[in-house]
Design an enzyme around this catalytic site. Structure first.
Site, mmCIF file in Angstrom:
data_model
loop_
_atom_site.group_PDB
_atom_site.id
_atom_site.type_symbol
_atom_site.label_atom_id
_atom_site.label_comp_id
_atom_site.label_asym_id
_atom_site.label_seq_id
_atom_site.Cartn_x
_atom_site.Cartn_y
_atom_site.Cartn_z
ATOM 1 N N HIS A 1 0.809 -1.220 0.000
ATOM 2 C CA HIS A 1 0.000 0.000 0.000
ATOM 3 C C HIS A 1 0.841 1.269 0.000
ATOM 4 C CE1 HIS A 1 -3.796 -2.086 0.365
ATOM 5 N NE2 HIS A 1 -3.302 -2.814 1.353
ATOM 6 N N ARG B 1 6.732 -6.434 3.717
ATOM 7 C CA ARG B 1 5.397 -6.847 3.258
ATOM 8 C C ARG B 1 5.358 -6.534 1.761
ATOM 9 N NH1 ARG B 1 -0.398 -5.960 4.200
ATOM 10 N NH2 ARG B 1 -0.173 -3.718 4.045
ATOM 11 N N ASP C 1 17.098 -11.260 -3.153
ATOM 12 C CA ASP C 1 18.411 -10.931 -3.700
ATOM 13 C C ASP C 1 18.908 -9.592 -3.166
ATOM 14 O OD1 ASP C 1 18.316 -13.251 -5.142
ATOM 15 O OD2 ASP C 1 18.093 -12.316 -7.108
ATOM 16 N N GLU D 1 -6.249 -13.098 5.161
ATOM 17 C CA GLU D 1 -7.051 -11.873 5.138
ATOM 18 C C GLU D 1 -8.504 -12.099 4.755
ATOM 19 O OE1 GLU D 1 -4.420 -8.385 3.751
ATOM 20 O OE2 GLU D 1 -3.586 -10.117 2.676
ATOM 21 N N ASP E 1 -8.353 -6.097 6.158
ATOM 22 C CA ASP E 1 -8.917 -6.795 5.003
ATOM 23 C C ASP E 1 -9.890 -7.880 5.424
ATOM 24 O OD1 ASP E 1 -7.816 -5.663 2.517
ATOM 25 O OD2 ASP E 1 -5.895 -6.170 3.396
#
Length: 263
Positions: free
Chosen positions: A44, A71, A85, A149, A175
């Protein structure tokens, strides 16, 4: 070694916050506060891979004991690959609903034979090719958290937990409340019952479970319920609430903001 992973597997309570500003300067400052982890939000918040690395560096430069918990924006192979990576050791993958979703995340996160992660030698995580033990260490250190969620996700958590490589789960109350028809109201009794159902399932499976609360009262409640790692609000909500309180004090207003139900 991943201190955050070892702590939550041992059942230690960990307290963090969400990083919504997308600022490496703010992240560096928040790392001095004493949080156990900082959730580096790329779902977000408009934070790309290079910006995430800068935020990661800022956090670790001042406090190696504060874990950057990425996240990611979604359960996409290239997103996991680039984060890992780039040096991420702790990932949280949003909107995992099915066993197939969970398996995709695991396969993307681990090198063969445990998964299908693409291999490259010259990157930040391997010390630019200087660490001969990188592949083994990457497998041992990786902390992979899957977000639950929806009611569907919580119903499937038992089957997901059978997949090797999943460290734990995170229940997204915002959510979840939306998916249940109560947007912005995680405290609705039906939502709280579903949260408890998810937590109880994780406990029975021996998997650590996390959640986020927008104020101290909610966080205390979640800790008492038995959540292993809990995030309190966000850097943005801290900034705005403190600014409102200080502005109110100058104007002679008694403004005290405890935070909402979401972050």
């Amino acid at each position: 070694m991943n201190n955050f992973k070892q702590a939550i597997l041992a059942g230690q309570r960990m307290l963090g916050t969400w990083m919504m500003t997308g600022s490496d300067t703010v992240a560096e400052a928040m790392a001095t506060v004493g949080f156990d982890f900082l959730v580096l939000d790329q779902e977000h918040v408009a934070v790309d891979t290079l910006e995430a690395i800068r935020i990661d560096r800022a956090i670790r430069s001042v406090n190696p004991l504060t874990t950057p918990l990425y996240r990611l924006a979604g359960n996409e192979v290239v997103l996991l690959k680039r984060a890992l990576d780039g040096g991420a050791m702790s990932l949280m993958i949003p909107f995992i609903n099915t066993v197939e979703d969970a398996r995709k995340a695991v396969e993307s996160a681990y090198y063969p034979p445990y998964g299908k992660r693409g291999f490259a030698a010259m990157h930040r995580a391997s010390g630019w090719g200087g660490n001969a033990e990188f592949v083994r260490e990457a497998r041992e250190a990786l902390c992979l958290i899957l977000q639950l969620e929806t009611p569907e996700a919580i119903a499937n958590v038992g089957a997901m937990a059978e997949i090797e490589g999943i460290t734990g789960f995170f229940i997204g109350p915002g959510d979840l409340s939306s998916s249940m028809g109560h947007p912005g109201n995680p405290s609705h009794p039906d939502v709280q019952a579903m949260i408890k159902r998810g937590l109880d399932a994780c406990k029975q499976l021996g998997k650590p479970c996390g959640i986020v609360g927008g104020n101290p009262e909610l966080v205390n409640r979640y800790q008492q319920m038995g959540f292993t790692f809990v995030a309190l609000a966000s850097d943005m909500s801290f900034l705005i609430s403190r600014a409102k309180e200080q502005l109110g004090a100058i104007r002679g207003e008694d403004v005290q903001i405890r935070g909402g139900e979401v972050y």
